[in-house]
Scaffold this motif. Structure first.
Motif, PDB file in Angstrom:
ATOM      1  N   GLY A  89       0.832  -1.196   0.000  1.00 34.80           N
ATOM      2  CA  GLY A  89       0.000   0.000   0.000  1.00 34.80           C
ATOM      3  C   GLY A  89       0.858   1.234   0.000  1.00 34.80           C
ATOM      4  N   ILE A  90       0.371   2.305   0.602  1.00 34.44           N
ATOM      5  CA  ILE A  90       1.112   3.558   0.675  1.00 34.44           C
ATOM      6  C   ILE A  90       1.893   3.610   1.985  1.00 34.44           C
ATOM      7  N   GLU A  91       3.158   4.000   1.860  1.00 29.48           N
ATOM      8  CA  GLU A  91       3.994   4.248   3.031  1.00 29.48           C
ATOM      9  C   GLU A  91       4.680   5.597   2.835  1.00 29.48           C
ATOM     10  N   THR A  93       7.603   7.992   3.285  1.00 25.16           N
ATOM     11  CA  THR A  93       9.038   7.981   3.542  1.00 25.16           C
ATOM     12  C   THR A  93       9.708   9.021   2.662  1.00 25.16           C
ATOM     13  N   ASP A  94      10.801   9.572   3.119  1.00 25.42           N
ATOM     14  CA  ASP A  94      11.520  10.622   2.389  1.00 25.42           C
ATOM     15  C   ASP A  94      10.595  11.782   2.012  1.00 25.42           C
ATOM     16  N   GLY A  95       9.628  12.081   2.878  1.00 27.20           N
ATOM     17  CA  GLY A  95       8.747  13.220   2.688  1.00 27.20           C
ATOM     18  C   GLY A  95       7.705  13.068   1.603  1.00 27.20           C
ATOM     19  N   ALA A  96       7.440  11.823   1.166  1.00 22.11           N
ATOM     20  CA  ALA A  96       6.477  11.606   0.081  1.00 22.11           C
ATOM     21  C   ALA A  96       5.806  10.247   0.227  1.00 22.11           C
ATOM     22  N   MET A  97       4.692  10.099  -0.494  1.00 21.88           N
ATOM     23  CA  MET A  97       3.990   8.821  -0.503  1.00 21.88           C
ATOM     24  C   MET A  97       4.658   7.876  -1.501  1.00 21.88           C
ATOM     25  N   HIS A  98       4.929   6.659  -1.046  1.00 21.45           N
ATOM     26  CA  HIS A  98       5.530   5.626  -1.879  1.00 21.45           C
ATOM     27  C   HIS A  98       4.598   4.419  -1.897  1.00 21.45           C
ATOM     28  N   PHE A  99       4.559   3.715  -3.041  1.00 16.30           N
ATOM     29  CA  PHE A  99       3.902   2.423  -3.042  1.00 16.30           C
ATOM     30  C   PHE A  99       4.913   1.436  -2.482  1.00 16.30           C
ATOM     31  N   SER A 100       4.525   0.758  -1.431  1.00 13.17           N
ATOM     32  CA  SER A 100       5.435  -0.076  -0.651  1.00 13.17           C
ATOM     33  C   SER A 100       4.916  -1.507  -0.591  1.00 13.17           C
ATOM     34  N   THR A 101       5.820  -2.454  -0.699  1.00 15.15           N
ATOM     35  CA  THR A 101       5.477  -3.864  -0.513  1.00 15.15           C
ATOM     36  C   THR A 101       6.518  -4.500   0.400  1.00 15.15           C
ATOM     37  N   VAL A 102       6.047  -5.196   1.425  1.00 12.58           N
ATOM     38  CA  VAL A 102       6.917  -5.987   2.295  1.00 12.58           C
ATOM     39  C   VAL A 102       6.442  -7.423   2.225  1.00 12.58           C
ATOM     40  N   VAL A 103       7.349  -8.319   1.864  1.00 13.43           N
ATOM     41  CA  VAL A 103       7.057  -9.753   1.862  1.00 13.43           C
ATOM     42  C   VAL A 103       7.925 -10.387   2.937  1.00 13.43           C
ATOM     43  N   THR A 104       7.303 -11.154   3.813  1.00 11.40           N
ATOM     44  CA  THR A 104       8.014 -11.772   4.921  1.00 11.40           C
ATOM     45  C   THR A 104       7.876 -13.278   4.848  1.00 11.40           C
ATOM     46  N   ASN A 105       8.992 -13.934   4.663  1.00 15.92           N
ATOM     47  CA  ASN A 105       9.122 -15.385   4.769  1.00 15.92           C
ATOM     48  C   ASN A 105      10.254 -15.612   5.763  1.00 15.92           C
ATOM     49  N   THR A 106       9.930 -15.595   7.036  1.00 16.34           N
ATOM     50  CA  THR A 106      10.829 -15.617   8.184  1.00 16.34           C
ATOM     51  C   THR A 106      11.486 -14.250   8.397  1.00 16.34           C
ATOM     52  N   HIS A 107      12.061 -13.655   7.327  1.00 14.03           N
ATOM     53  CA  HIS A 107      12.637 -12.316   7.395  1.00 14.03           C
ATOM     54  C   HIS A 107      11.909 -11.418   6.394  1.00 14.03           C
ATOM     55  N   SER A 108      11.795 -10.148   6.725  1.00 14.78           N
ATOM     56  CA  SER A 108      11.098  -9.196   5.865  1.00 14.78           C
ATOM     57  C   SER A 108      12.016  -8.623   4.792  1.00 14.78           C
ATOM     58  N   ASP A 109      11.431  -8.358   3.611  1.00 13.10           N
ATOM     59  CA  ASP A 109      12.104  -7.520   2.625  1.00 13.10           C
ATOM     60  C   ASP A 109      11.199  -6.323   2.348  1.00 13.10           C
ATOM     61  N   TRP A 110      11.729  -5.312   1.671  1.00 11.12           N
ATOM     62  CA  TRP A 110      10.955  -4.096   1.439  1.00 11.12           C
ATOM     63  C   TRP A 110      11.306  -3.533   0.078  1.00 11.12           C
ATOM     64  N   SER A 111      10.288  -3.279  -0.723  1.00 11.54           N
ATOM     65  CA  SER A 111      10.476  -2.554  -1.974  1.00 11.54           C
ATOM     66  C   SER A 111       9.496  -1.385  -1.981  1.00 11.54           C
ATOM     67  N   ALA A 112       9.944  -0.258  -2.567  1.00  4.24           N
ATOM     68  CA  ALA A 112       9.091   0.931  -2.585  1.00  4.24           C
ATOM     69  C   ALA A 112       9.466   1.821  -3.766  1.00  4.24           C
ATOM     70  N   PHE A 113       8.455   2.489  -4.317  1.00  2.00           N
ATOM     71  CA  PHE A 113       8.708   3.504  -5.333  1.00  2.00           C
ATOM     72  C   PHE A 113       7.752   4.669  -5.105  1.00  2.00           C
ATOM     73  N   ARG A 114       8.254   5.850  -5.407  1.00  2.00           N
ATOM     74  CA  ARG A 114       7.496   7.074  -5.164  1.00  2.00           C
ATOM     75  C   ARG A 114       6.346   7.218  -6.157  1.00  2.00           C
ATOM     76  N   ILE A 115       5.190   7.634  -5.669  1.00  2.00           N
ATOM     77  CA  ILE A 115       4.050   7.969  -6.527  1.00  2.00           C
ATOM     78  C   ILE A 115       4.169   9.466  -6.819  1.00  2.00           C
ATOM     79  N   ASP A 116       4.410   9.796  -8.076  1.00  2.00           N
ATOM     80  CA  ASP A 116       4.752  11.171  -8.430  1.00  2.00           C
ATOM     81  C   ASP A 116       3.575  12.049  -8.818  1.00  2.00           C
ATOM     82  N   HIS A 117       2.363  11.529  -8.791  1.00  2.00           N
ATOM     83  CA  HIS A 117       1.220  12.379  -9.108  1.00  2.00           C
ATOM     84  C   HIS A 117       0.310  12.513  -7.883  1.00  2.00           C
TER      85      HIS A 117
END
Length: 192
Positions: A89-91, A93-117
């Protein structure tokens, strides 16, 4: 559409009210879902409203929030237990809204990209097919769904909890509104 009143909370928030079919929520103090990676901490106290689903499915949620503090977040969660889950969903960070995904299989990973509009409402769609979660998004100013991620998720897990989730790791009082939530059979296996 699903009746929010018929769903179950994991870690109920400070407030949650259904008004005109929408769920309005406010977070507790320093809530989050995370398991280990990079930061070293293990948190499982975010707010998650869910229902059970077996096998393959498509889940969709639309939501808006008052994103103001670092890591304020709202979206959709799919969960087997505290060590096997996905949230997207939206997270903030860095003063802006990013589309963020965290997938956890024992340990979490995180990917995010800024929504520019600019937008008011974000919609997320996640389709589970076998060993995959196909994650898509669109805003209220977009007409088409866009792919955010294709993630592996353990196909041996049959029963999952699915629904809206939100957290505020740096504060209390993050406010969000979940306008709709639907959980159906898979809409498609098509990616393109």
């Amino acid at each position: 559409m699903t009746d929010f009143n018929q769903m179950t909370w994991l870690n109920p928030p400070v407030s949650a009210d259904v008004r005109d079919g929408a769920l309005q929520v406010r977070s507790g103090e320093k809530t989050d879902f995370w398991q280990g990676t990079y930061y070293g901490f293990h948190r499982d106290d975010g707010h998650f409203l869910h229902q059970l689903r077996n096998g393959d499915f498509t889940a969709e949620v639309s939501f808006s929030g008052r994103y103001e503090a670092l890591y304020d977040q709202a979206g959709l969660m799919i969960r087997a237990d505290e060590r096997r889950w996905m949230k997207c969903g939206i997270e903030y960070t860095d003063g802006a809204m990013h589309f963020s995904t965290v997938v956890t299989n024992t340990h979490s990973d995180w990917s995010a990209f800024r929504i520019d509009h600019a937008f008011d409402v974000m919609s997320v769609r996640v389709t589970r097919n076998g060993d995959a979660l196909f994650i898509q998004y669109r805003t209220d100013v977009m007409t088409e769904w866009r792919m955010a991620r294709l993630a592996w998720f353990d196909p041996s897990i049959e029963d999952l909890q699915v629904g809206p989730a939100f957290c505020s790791p740096q504060r209390a009082g993050f406010e969000a509104t979940f306008h709709s939530f639907a959980l159906t059979d898979p809409v498609s296996r098509d990616i393109h």
